[in-house]
Design an enzyme around this catalytic site. Structure first.
Site, PDB file in Angstrom:
ATOM      1  N   ASP A 281     -32.983   3.156  23.840  1.00 26.05           N
ATOM      2  CA  ASP A 281     -33.576   4.482  23.715  1.00 26.05           C
ATOM      3  C   ASP A 281     -34.926   4.300  23.024  1.00 26.05           C
ATOM      4  O   ASP A 281     -34.987   3.822  21.888  1.00 26.05           O
ATOM      5  CB  ASP A 281     -32.647   5.357  22.860  1.00 26.05           C
ATOM      6  CG  ASP A 281     -32.595   6.779  23.351  1.00 26.05           C
ATOM      7  OD1 ASP A 281     -33.665   7.334  23.602  1.00 26.05           O
ATOM      8  OD2 ASP A 281     -31.486   7.325  23.457  1.00 26.05           O
ATOM      9  N   GLU A 454     -36.639  11.488  29.640  1.00 28.28           N
ATOM     10  CA  GLU A 454     -35.857  12.684  29.316  1.00 28.28           C
ATOM     11  C   GLU A 454     -36.781  13.887  29.227  1.00 28.28           C
ATOM     12  O   GLU A 454     -37.665  13.940  28.378  1.00 28.28           O
ATOM     13  CB  GLU A 454     -35.153  12.510  27.957  1.00 28.28           C
ATOM     14  CG  GLU A 454     -34.264  13.683  27.592  1.00 28.28           C
ATOM     15  CD  GLU A 454     -34.356  14.108  26.134  1.00 28.28           C
ATOM     16  OE1 GLU A 454     -35.406  13.893  25.479  1.00 28.28           O
ATOM     17  OE2 GLU A 454     -33.365  14.662  25.644  1.00 28.28           O
ATOM     18  N   ASP A 521     -26.341  15.515  23.959  1.00 23.18           N
ATOM     19  CA  ASP A 521     -26.956  16.789  23.577  1.00 23.18           C
ATOM     20  C   ASP A 521     -26.286  17.982  24.249  1.00 23.18           C
ATOM     21  O   ASP A 521     -26.737  19.123  24.047  1.00 23.18           O
ATOM     22  CB  ASP A 521     -28.445  16.792  23.971  1.00 23.18           C
ATOM     23  CG  ASP A 521     -29.264  15.803  23.149  1.00 23.18           C
ATOM     24  OD1 ASP A 521     -28.918  15.568  21.982  1.00 23.18           O
ATOM     25  OD2 ASP A 521     -30.248  15.262  23.689  1.00 23.18           O
TER      26      ASP A 521
HETATM   27  C1  NOJ Z   1     -33.798  14.160  22.388  1.00 20.10           C
HETATM   28  C2  NOJ Z   1     -32.518  13.500  21.992  1.00 20.10           C
HETATM   29  O1  NOJ Z   1     -31.681  13.432  23.112  1.00 20.10           O
HETATM   30  C3  NOJ Z   1     -31.919  14.331  20.891  1.00 20.10           C
HETATM   31  O2  NOJ Z   1     -30.622  13.894  20.582  1.00 20.10           O
HETATM   32  C4  NOJ Z   1     -32.819  14.241  19.704  1.00 20.10           C
HETATM   33  O3  NOJ Z   1     -32.321  15.079  18.691  1.00 20.10           O
HETATM   34  C5  NOJ Z   1     -34.226  14.699  20.067  1.00 20.10           C
HETATM   35  N1  NOJ Z   1     -34.689  14.108  21.275  1.00 20.10           N
HETATM   36  C6  NOJ Z   1     -35.184  14.301  19.001  1.00 20.10           C
HETATM   37  O4  NOJ Z   1     -35.386  12.935  19.069  1.00 20.10           O
END
Ligand code: NOJ
Length: 746
Positions: A281, A454, A521
């Site tokens: 990531d 993303e 998420d």
């Molecule tokens: C996207 C991530 O998927 C999420 O989990 C995170 O809180 C935010 N970005 C901030 O990095």
């Protein structure tokens, strides 16, 4: 061949391989220009050498030197022997015309890769050559025999070069540098399921209640047996863990909670030994406020790193500089007492945004990519990719309700993010990340490095821009969140058919599709829908065209854990005071077995989030023992998907969509065996309804070319016999059932 490619600069090599993949043989005429370019460099090297003095020994042609010509004529030219020099000088006039046409070549021509460089090299070489006319005269004295030897060698070399290129195109297991389904072999990132591991939650190896890298290594065989070949690891870098790893204080080390770099190396080795890949990531938008860069930046207004973050003076009333809001609640500006300015943070205040208008920031983050690529990672998921830039004028955003800025907007969700999201220029940053992956240091034609972005955006076309294009690629694909965003009531055959069509119709042949059912998420699919529909949804996921992404635990149908407010740790809930925004329920520990703490860690250990109470029933061990479990279904789907070209490649034809049912054909005709193979045609039928559909007829709805009897290869319930004959003009679909049916052409 690789030497020839080495002569091209990075961009040209990319373009060359793109075109080779896309246009196949059509690219070969460009060899002429490529050859000119190679000769030009040779000439320059030779002239440079001559300026330093040609030794008598060098000037003596012999056969071993001619052999040397074979090995170096497609190389750098540095070890060029005299017969080459002579040939090049004698050929000068005839090759001038070749060079001229080469320099006229437009930017898309892969052979003349860098016109400026080419022209200056060219003109220097020409001047130098003209001053060496006497050498040309000398060369004309060469014996016919030597000329013959030279031309013979040249022909062999050129022929070998052409053959190598043809072989490269034919034998290359994949068109690695573009995203298309070229009809034959696919790249690893196109073939494999991506499995997301949330490191805190997969497996704890040291009984601290938090998952770690050694724990993950101990489960690699499980993942392999599941049919997983690509693992994406959510952040495991050093972090104060305010946002559980998405607040990074050191990008090039492993957080001690998860282990160390040796553990990381062992994990990557364990994966690679099994033919699996690892994605990390990459979190480029923000660091932790404990990162050394921010410590420096916030130490004084004149610190050289001040501009690495986004600092602004207070508004005239002393409040935040503008109305920008944080996704995790409240103003996106945090006041810093020491330097008396505000800094900007899209997420928590402990996650200050980096300033990508400062080129040093981009360079530093590119180095982060290089660090992990050198350690062997296969690619990255790029976090929060559309947040990289903000409006340079810091203009107020408007409210979604009435478009007014005068109405106070207190929540991120009530605002139009015209100045903090997907700002002009952010694609250039994405491209620069991709360039690192494709650069010569990491370039591997058979195993390209991979990047997925993303981006949740209201407009699909904005997301799709993240593919970039053939000459400026960005992500190999942006995550497709269309399925994850659906409400339970949207899961009808018709709506799912529309959603699938939406992505496929909006993308071109070169834009490889992908599908995501769950992540860290969002609520788990079994919680968004139901336990039984989770099976149907996974059936869909693994039979759609494109790369599927599975969140850990979804293969056993894990549902969200019950995390009380007291147990809640997610900042997005804590900062807003709204437990419905908590992402903790979908992050509870993996359920391996029915022992206390579900096999995630030892009994009696306090886990970082409570193990979901369903673990006694829903766990890996139990499902391995049940022949019709969700886990068995997942394994069968993964297995059949990996072995059937029709399911791997990207063809998709909608056959039937009603409220209850969705049916589509997956058809593949081999282009290599010349037989127009007809046994790779499948029909997928899914019943999303909670009631059975009786006497379904699909003949006459796009299946005209097939026999009216198909053979079921797999059913979501795993209760149907494999190869059961199915009368496609009248068959029953139990509630939630799905069939993968082999079709036979009529
Ligand atoms: C996207 C991530 O998927 C999420 O989990 C995170 O809180 C935010 N970005 C901030 O990095």
């Amino acid at each position: 061949m690789s030497e020839v490619l080495d002569l091209l600069n990075e961009e040209s090599r990319q373009r060359y391989l793109d075109r080779a993949c896309k246009d196949g043989y059509a690219v070969l005429p460009d060899l002429e220009a490529l050859k000119n370019r190679v000769r030009e460099k040779e000439r320059k090297a030779i002239m440079d050498g001559q300026r330093e003095e040609v030794s008598a020994a060098d000037a003596e042609p012999n056969h071993s030197a001619a052999n040397g010509a074979i090995s170096t004529s497609v190389g750098t030219g540095i070890e060029r022997n005299t017969s080459d020099k002579t040939r090049l000088l004698a050929d000068e006039d005839s090759e001038d015309s070749g060079r001229t046409s080469g320099s006229d070549t437009d930017d898309d021509n892969l052979a003349v890769d860098d016109d400026d460089d080419y022209r200056s090299t060219h003109s220097k070489a020409v001047v130098s050559m003209r001053s060496k006319r006497s050498m040309a005269a000398e060369s004309q004295q060469m014996s016919r025999q030597m000329r013959f030897a030279y031309w013979f060698c040249f022909a062999v070399v050129f022929g070998a070069g052409v053959s190598c290129i043809v072989l490269l195109i034919l034998a290359s297991p994949t068109c690695n540098t573009n995203n298309s389904d070229n009809g034959e072999q696919l790249a690893w990132w196109q073939r494999n399921i991506i499995y997301q591991v949330y490191p805190r939650s997969l497996q704890d190896s040291n009984n601290d209640g938090i998952g770690d890298l050694r724990g993950i290594s101990s489960r690699v065989d499980y993942l392999r047996d599941l049919g997983i070949r690509t693992v994406w690891l959510s952040p495991m870098f050093e972090s104060p863990m305010v946002d559980f790893g998405y607040d990074i204080s050191n990008y090039t080390n492993v957080d001690p909670i998860f282990g160390n770099l040796t553990d990381f190396d062992e994990l990557i080795r364990a994966l690679h030994d099994r033919g699996m890949q690892l994605l990390l990531d990459f979190v480029p938008n923000h660091t932790s406020d404990k990162h050394a860069w921010f410590t420096e930046s916030s130490s004084s207004g004149s610190n050289p790193k001040r501009d690495w973050y986004i600092w602004q003076d207070a508004a005239s009333d002393g409040g935040p500089p503008n109305n920008w809001q944080s996704l995790f609640g409240g103003s996106a500006w945090q006041y810093d007492n020491r330097t008396q300015q505000y800094y900007f943070h899209q997420f928590t205040k402990e996650q200050p945004d980096l300033n990508y208008r400062n080129p040093h920031v981009r360079a530093a983050m590119e180095d982060v990519l290089r660090f992990w690529l050198r350690r062997g990672v296969d690619g990255f998921r790029v976090d929060a990719i559309a947040f990289l830039l903000e409006d340079a004028e810091f203009r107020n955003e408007t409210c979604t309700l009435n478009g007014s800025v005068s109405v106070a907007c207190h929540e991120w969700n009530t605002m139009n993010h015209s100045y903090t999201f997907a700002q002009p220029g952010f694609h250039a940053i994405v491209r620069s990340f991709r360039e690192v992956l494709d650069s010569s240091e990491f370039f591997n034609a058979t195993h390209p490095k991979f990047m997925v972005g993303e981006m949740y955006a209201p407009e699909l076309e904005d997301v799709l821009e993240l593919y970039g294009n053939a000459s400026s690629p960005e992500c190999h694909f942006p995550f497709n969140f269309l399925l994850i965003g659906l409400q339970a009531s949207d899961w009808t055959g018709r709506k799912i058919g529309n959603v699938v069509g939406q992505w496929l119709n909006a993308t071109s042949k070169d834009q490889w599709p992908n599908w995501v059912l769950g992540n860290h998420d969002n609520k788990r699919v079994a919680s968004r829908l139901s336990a039984s529909l989770a099976r149907t949804a996974n059936f869909l996921l693994l039979t759609l065209p494109g790369t599927p992404t599975t969140y850990y635990g979804e293969e056993i149908g894990m549902i969200d854990g019950n995390v009380t407010w007291n147990e809640t740790v997610d900042p997005s809930a804590l900062n807003t005071g709204d437990i419905s925004l908590s992402r903790d329920p979908e992050r509870t520990p993996m359920q391996w077995d029915n022992s206390s703490n579900s096999g995630f860690t030892s009994a009696g250990v306090d886990t970082w989030l409570p193990v979901a109470s369903t673990y006694t029933e829903v766990n890996v061990a139990a499902q391995l023992a049940q022949p019709r479990s969700m886990l068995q279904l997942y394994k069968r789907l993964a297995q059949i998907r990996s072995s059937e070209p029709a399911l791997q490649h990207s063809s998709y034809r909608l056959i039937h969509a009603t409220d209850a049912l969705l049916a589509y054909a997956r058809e593949y005709t081999s282009t290599t065996d010349g037989s127009g193979s007809t046994n790779n045609q499948y029909l997928v039928v899914l019943n999303f309804a909670s009631t059975a559909s009786k006497a379904v007829s699909l003949t006459g709805s796009g299946l005209a070319g097939y026999q009216s009897t198909g053979h079921v290869q797999l059913s979501a319930s795993l209760s149907t016999n494999v190869s059961l004959a199915l009368n496609l003009s009248a068959f029953d679909m139990p509630a939630g059932e799905a069939y993968l049916v082999k079709l036979t052409p009529s």
